[in-house]
Design a protein around this motif. Structure first.
Motif, short mmCIF file in Angstrom:
data_model
loop_
_atom_site.label_atom_id
_atom_site.label_comp_id
_atom_site.label_asym_id
_atom_site.label_seq_id
_atom_site.Cartn_x
_atom_site.Cartn_y
_atom_site.Cartn_z
N LEU A 89 18.59 39.05 42.71
CA LEU A 89 19.84 39.52 43.68
C LEU A 89 19.22 40.93 44.41
O LEU A 89 20.18 41.86 44.44
N TRP A 90 18.10 40.94 44.98
CA TRP A 90 17.72 42.10 45.83
C TRP A 90 17.38 41.79 47.03
O TRP A 90 16.79 40.64 47.50
N TYR A 91 17.68 42.68 48.29
CA TYR A 91 17.41 42.41 49.54
C TYR A 91 15.79 42.43 50.01
O TYR A 91 14.97 43.32 49.32
N LYS A 92 15.40 41.77 50.75
CA LYS A 92 13.88 41.89 51.21
C LYS A 92 13.90 42.89 52.11
O LYS A 92 14.63 43.18 53.14
N THR A 93 13.23 44.06 51.71
CA THR A 93 13.01 45.20 52.59
C THR A 93 11.24 45.47 52.74
O THR A 93 10.39 45.12 51.78
N THR B 76 24.15 34.95 49.24
CA THR B 76 24.45 36.10 50.08
C THR B 76 25.56 36.93 49.58
O THR B 76 26.66 36.76 49.04
N ILE B 77 25.11 38.26 49.73
CA ILE B 77 25.94 39.24 49.34
C ILE B 77 26.64 39.88 50.36
O ILE B 77 26.17 40.16 51.48
N SER B 78 28.06 39.97 50.14
CA SER B 78 29.06 40.22 51.22
C SER B 78 29.50 41.61 50.66
O SER B 78 30.41 41.89 49.77
N VAL B 79 28.96 42.96 51.24
CA VAL B 79 29.41 44.06 51.01
C VAL B 79 30.65 44.70 52.03
O VAL B 79 30.44 44.83 53.00
N VAL B 80 31.60 45.23 51.11
CA VAL B 80 32.87 45.75 51.85
C VAL B 80 32.83 47.22 51.26
O VAL B 80 32.47 47.66 50.24
N SER C 276 22.16 48.57 53.49
CA SER C 276 22.04 47.89 54.66
C SER C 276 20.86 48.74 55.11
O SER C 276 20.75 49.96 54.98
N ASP C 277 20.08 48.32 56.05
CA ASP C 277 19.15 49.10 56.65
C ASP C 277 19.74 50.31 57.60
O ASP C 277 19.41 51.27 57.47
N GLU D 158 26.51 41.63 55.43
CA GLU D 158 26.21 40.16 54.55
C GLU D 158 24.73 39.92 54.65
O GLU D 158 24.35 39.42 55.79
N ARG D 159 24.07 39.90 53.55
CA ARG D 159 22.88 39.81 53.53
C ARG D 159 22.19 38.93 52.55
O ARG D 159 22.84 39.02 51.32
N PRO D 160 21.26 38.00 52.66
CA PRO D 160 20.47 37.42 51.39
C PRO D 160 19.93 38.23 50.48
O PRO D 160 19.31 39.14 50.92
#
Length: 264
Positions: free
Chosen positions: A93-97, A113-117, A148-149, A215-217
């Motif tokens: 459950l980590w973003y690709k960076t 997909t994580i939807s962050v608010v 997010s970036d 909203e990121r995978p």
């Protein structure tokens, strides 16, 4: 007669041995790997029968290719560090960076997909269009998380005021007590934590802004410290593809969504 049967027996034995080697090769290594994550209900939950949705998906995908999974529950920052060092096999459950890619093999497809608010107190008037609108607020965020970036760029440049804390629950406590103003967090996880870790009186004072920050995978990561993980991540990709094609992924997700729903 003895000389006739002896080579025949050898041939049969060799054939059986080759068959089982091919069988084992087709289903995977028949080994167990260890993955670390933080309790993050409903995606990761130690007390759940399947350890949460994400663990259920990962375990089932690996099961299809002959790999067993054990889970180590710790905070997110520690999970990532252990996987990076090779103390355990991986995390998820980590973003690709760009910062993570030198250290990890990433699954081909995202786990979810994580939807962050932005969560905030109901009594605080808050609206935002760009991150420039958040400059006057104190934002709480988990240690080691990549929101997010754009958020990371603003944070590193000092354009926003971010306080890093190790625990999501601690961040919600700080939000309730007005020690931070905003908490960027996954929508479903946030309301799950509020509903399960706080009384109704406290959880009702929190709401979220409807505009997603991102909203990121999010992916499964296996440590490059173990070269064998390069093959294991490909096995996972194969099992995950089968899981999607069979409809089991959607079935598992439906079971999560039909449980108690978060209410803003």
């Amino acid at each position: 007669m003895k000389n006739f049967f002896r080579p025949t027996i050898y041939i049969v034995a060799a054939t059986i041995s080759l068959f089982f080697c091919l069988l084992l090769s087709s289903i995977g290594y028949g080994k167990t790997i260890t993955l670390a994550a933080e309790n993050w209900q409903p995606y990761v939950f130690k007390q759940d029968k399947h350890n949460g949705f994400a663990c259920r998906v990962i375990s089932k995908a690996f099961e299809k290719v002959g790999v067993s999974v054990e889970y180590h529950f710790t905070n997110w920052a520690r999970a990532l560090e252990m996987a990076k060092d090779g103390t355990i096999d991986g995390t998820f459950l980590w973003y690709k960076t760009a910062e993570r890619e030198p250290f990890f093999y990433f699954s081909e497809a995202p786990i979810l997909t994580i939807s962050v608010v932005f969560f905030h107190r109901k009594n605080m008037l808050f609206n935002w269009d760009t991150l420039d609108n958040t400059k006057s607020y104190l934002i709480g965020a988990p240690i080691g998380s990549h929101i997010s970036d754009e958020f990371e760029r603003y944070d590193k440049s000092g354009l926003i005021n971010v306080k890093r804390i190790s625990s999501d629950i601690t961040l919600f406590r700080m939000l309730i007590r007005s020690r931070i103003d905003l908490f960027p967090h996954d929508f479903f996880v946030g309301y799950s934590q509020l509903n399960n870790s706080f009384s109704d009186d406290f959880s009702r004072v929190i709401t979220n802004h409807p505009k997603p920050l991102t909203e990121r995978p999010s992916y499964l990561l296996l440590s490059k410290k173990n070269p064998e993980n390069r093959k294991i991540i490909k096995l996972f990709d194969k099992g995950f593809s089968q899981l999607m094609e069979s409809g089991e992924y959607d079935q598992f997700l439906d079971e999560v969504l039909t449980k108690k729903q978060p209410t803003p």
